[in-house]
Motif scaffolding. Sequence first.
Motif, short mmCIF file in Angstrom:
data_model
loop_
_atom_site.label_atom_id
_atom_site.label_comp_id
_atom_site.label_asym_id
_atom_site.label_seq_id
_atom_site.Cartn_x
_atom_site.Cartn_y
_atom_site.Cartn_z
N GLU A 10 9.68 7.24 1.49
CA GLU A 10 10.36 8.47 1.10
C GLU A 10 10.38 8.65 -0.41
N VAL A 11 10.33 7.54 -1.18
CA VAL A 11 10.45 7.62 -2.64
C VAL A 11 9.15 7.27 -3.34
N LEU A 12 8.50 6.16 -2.96
CA LEU A 12 7.31 5.68 -3.65
C LEU A 12 6.18 5.43 -2.68
N ARG A 13 4.98 5.92 -3.03
CA ARG A 13 3.79 5.73 -2.20
C ARG A 13 2.61 5.33 -3.08
N GLY A 14 1.61 4.69 -2.46
CA GLY A 14 0.38 4.33 -3.17
C GLY A 14 0.32 2.86 -3.49
N GLU A 15 -0.50 2.49 -4.47
CA GLU A 15 -0.65 1.10 -4.86
C GLU A 15 -1.05 0.98 -6.32
N ILE B 26 10.80 11.99 -7.19
CA ILE B 26 12.03 11.95 -7.97
C ILE B 26 13.16 12.67 -7.24
N THR B 27 12.86 13.85 -6.72
CA THR B 27 13.79 14.63 -5.91
C THR B 27 12.99 15.16 -4.72
N PRO B 28 13.65 15.76 -3.73
CA PRO B 28 12.89 16.33 -2.62
C PRO B 28 11.87 17.38 -3.04
N LEU B 29 12.04 17.95 -4.25
CA LEU B 29 11.14 19.02 -4.71
C LEU B 29 10.19 18.59 -5.82
N THR B 30 10.44 17.45 -6.45
CA THR B 30 9.67 17.05 -7.64
C THR B 30 9.08 15.66 -7.46
N SER B 31 7.80 15.52 -7.81
CA SER B 31 7.11 14.23 -7.73
C SER B 31 6.39 13.95 -9.03
N GLY C 283 -2.07 -7.09 -6.81
CA GLY C 283 -1.33 -5.84 -6.87
C GLY C 283 -0.28 -5.69 -5.79
N LEU C 284 0.37 -4.54 -5.81
CA LEU C 284 1.39 -4.18 -4.84
C LEU C 284 1.00 -2.87 -4.17
N SER C 285 1.22 -2.80 -2.87
CA SER C 285 0.97 -1.58 -2.11
C SER C 285 2.29 -1.11 -1.51
N PHE C 286 2.58 0.19 -1.67
CA PHE C 286 3.82 0.77 -1.16
C PHE C 286 3.58 1.64 0.06
N THR D 186 6.92 -0.65 3.75
CA THR D 186 6.65 0.10 2.53
C THR D 186 6.46 -0.80 1.31
N LEU D 187 6.21 -2.10 1.52
CA LEU D 187 5.95 -2.99 0.39
C LEU D 187 5.08 -4.17 0.83
#
Length: 243
Positions: free
Chosen positions: A95-100, A131-136, A87-90, A52-53
């Motif tokens: 589970e917490v951070l995705r994308g790049e 941020i939480t299981p319900l909020t991004s 750059g950085l790719s996640f 994931t990094l």
Amino acid sequence: MILAANHRFNRLSLSLRGGLRETTYDGDPFAAARNFTHRKLTGRAAWAFRPTLAAFAEVGYDGRDRERPTLDDGLSRSSDGERVRLGLSFGQTGEVLRGEASLGYGRQRPDAAELPDVEIFLVDANLAWRITPLTSLLLTAETSIDETSLSGASASVSRRIGLAVRHAFRRHLIGEAGVTYASQEYVGSSLDEHEVELRGRAEYVVNRYWAFFSEARHNWFRSTAPDRDYEATSLRAGVRLRN
């Protein structure tokens, strides 16, 4: 046409992407001055610290050939350029951070000596923070050097950044609110354009194949050109289908 090649050596991955695009305007008496060929070649090297990094470096070539000079000023908009990004790719499985996200430098050099070179700082991102299981929280950013036929201008520099919050109120009911700021700068000209967009969206997911949605947007557009400013509101509702 797009071609790509990828190879992985344990933690090191290498990729090469190439693209060729022909843009033509048939039936337009001034088409020859607008037709152009766009060539791109990009190489990327990435080192994965964990699934994931990963850190990456990217180098690219951007070439554009105009069929004929622009009619307004008689200057050719053909050009060659380079792009460099770090750059950085996640990844897409965190589970917490995705994308790049990446920072870089871009340059485009017109063939016509009368037109100034375009040099810009690149900021690109497509990140989702759970941020939480319900909020991004969603962050997007894009910088590009685009074509223009505006008299005296080498190219238009587009910058866009957006922030949105997505929340699941119920299992099937999802809401989203966001704001986007976009600017268009014409290098070699005094023309500048800016736009702010506020949007809200609600979606009711019936099942994995289809969902109902409603959406509201309000836009503020401002330009240094006279009589081009405006505000607009749009409402939309429909059904989203997917396989």
